[in-house]
Design a protein around this motif. Sequence first.
Motif, PDB file in Angstrom:
ATOM      1  N   HIS A   1       0.839  -1.207   0.000  1.00  0.00           N
ATOM      2  CA  HIS A   1       0.000   0.000   0.000  1.00  0.00           C
ATOM      3  C   HIS A   1       0.872   1.254   0.000  1.00  0.00           C
ATOM      4  O   HIS A   1       0.596   2.217  -0.728  1.00  0.00           O
ATOM      5  N   GLU A   2       1.922   1.250   0.802  1.00  0.00           N
ATOM      6  CA  GLU A   2       2.817   2.410   0.838  1.00  0.00           C
ATOM      7  C   GLU A   2       3.491   2.621  -0.512  1.00  0.00           C
ATOM      8  O   GLU A   2       3.680   3.764  -0.952  1.00  0.00           O
TER       9      GLU A   2
ATOM     10  N   GLN B   1       0.944   4.174  -2.821  1.00  0.00           N
ATOM     11  CA  GLN B   1       0.720   5.565  -2.442  1.00  0.00           C
ATOM     12  C   GLN B   1       1.877   6.463  -2.874  1.00  0.00           C
ATOM     13  O   GLN B   1       1.676   7.644  -3.166  1.00  0.00           O
TER      14      GLN B   1
END
Length: 448
Positions: free
Chosen positions: A58-59, A62
């Motif tokens: 997810h990071e 992002q």
Amino acid sequence: MRSWRNERRLSLAKLKARIRYDYSYMARAERGEQAPSASLVRAYDDALEARGTLVRLHEAIQSGVGLDVLSRGHVAKAGSHVANSPAGLAEEASAQAPSEEEGISIPCRTSDGRIIFVSVPRRVFLGGLGAAAATSIVGAPLAQAAPRAPMVDRSPIEHLQAIRRVLIDSDNLFGPHQLIPKVQEQIHTITSLREGQRGTDRRQLLQVQTQFAELCGWFHQDAGDHRAAQYWMDRALQWSHGAGDPDLTVYILARKSQLAGDMLDPVEAVDVAEAAQGVARPGSRLAAVAATYAAHGYALQGEATESAREYDRARELLHAVDPDPSSSWGVWLDDAYISVQQARSQSVLGDHRGAAKGFRTAISALPPGYHRDRGVYLSREALALAGTRDAEQAATVGLEALAIGSETGSARIMAELAQLDGVLQRWHAVPSVREFRDSLDACVVHEA
């Protein structure tokens, strides 16, 4: 996120009870319709014991890491279900990027509750499904996405055959979608290698090219793109004649019969299978392979007696096979394979109890590496169980199949489960049925 949930064999409803997030929000996040929050991702990661994999992914998303990077599988380590293969990706086999308009078949829930399959352009699939698509890719990498076979002390033919074997192994575990461009790249490579070749060398390259074309047809068939599968099977048949390998030509004819059966075209299935039997070498397995697919064609026509007779004939031919054949085609055919094909025909003919028993026997006998095939058999067993009105067991088995279908992207599995969804609708109040239908609902896109 969905890939990890399926790996842990948790329905969306059960995970919701653990992490206490809104069900519809979780479903939208898994489908890529809404970006998940960092807290939701961390809740998934903790509950599914992903050890930070989902958080890191997810990071990375992002921070702007693209899907082309994520698909190489370096952002997060693979889940424990992924086999560690010694073979990796071949630099020589880097994939040709497919057209952005190339269609991908995906299940879609219509406004009236039915599940249908629609074709969407690849760019829409990757762009619109966003993080969910990326997670699926990373959650089930393709044995590092393509095969690497060292060129040292190997001829080009041996090298290509090694690549083909790794592609087949990867398909059994992870499904066809990411492998199709890899196979097409090899086909283009072989076309280049054929330039300037004569005699035996050229025929050997044509033989390998035929094998890759047949494999490409199989991947498209499993992905639900029957038109593309027909195209590649036709190319395989054309190249097999140039290769001068009669057994290979018979095998391709038998595979075309199997494809016709999947396309619910019984006349073509029977006619092509009979053509294959007519030219099959006596004592080879190929006549038995063709008879097996002809039998299913008869079942699709509703001819139960003729179908049973053809399956019996397939077994007789199999048992009379030369124990030391010179042809390697169809070596996978055995009594168990014939039995599981007959179970499928029994289901078509309405013998659901016999079909369910046949599928359960086949599932018990499957080797561990046949992950995707297990999902196909489970989905068909579930549909047969629904035919016996055992809704609870049908839904339980359907959930097992759904986990594999979600991981592999197999349209064969999802098509069976879409039928199961419709059959089970009358038992919607049964808890296991409701859980299956909710889980399936979370795995498909929805009509706007």
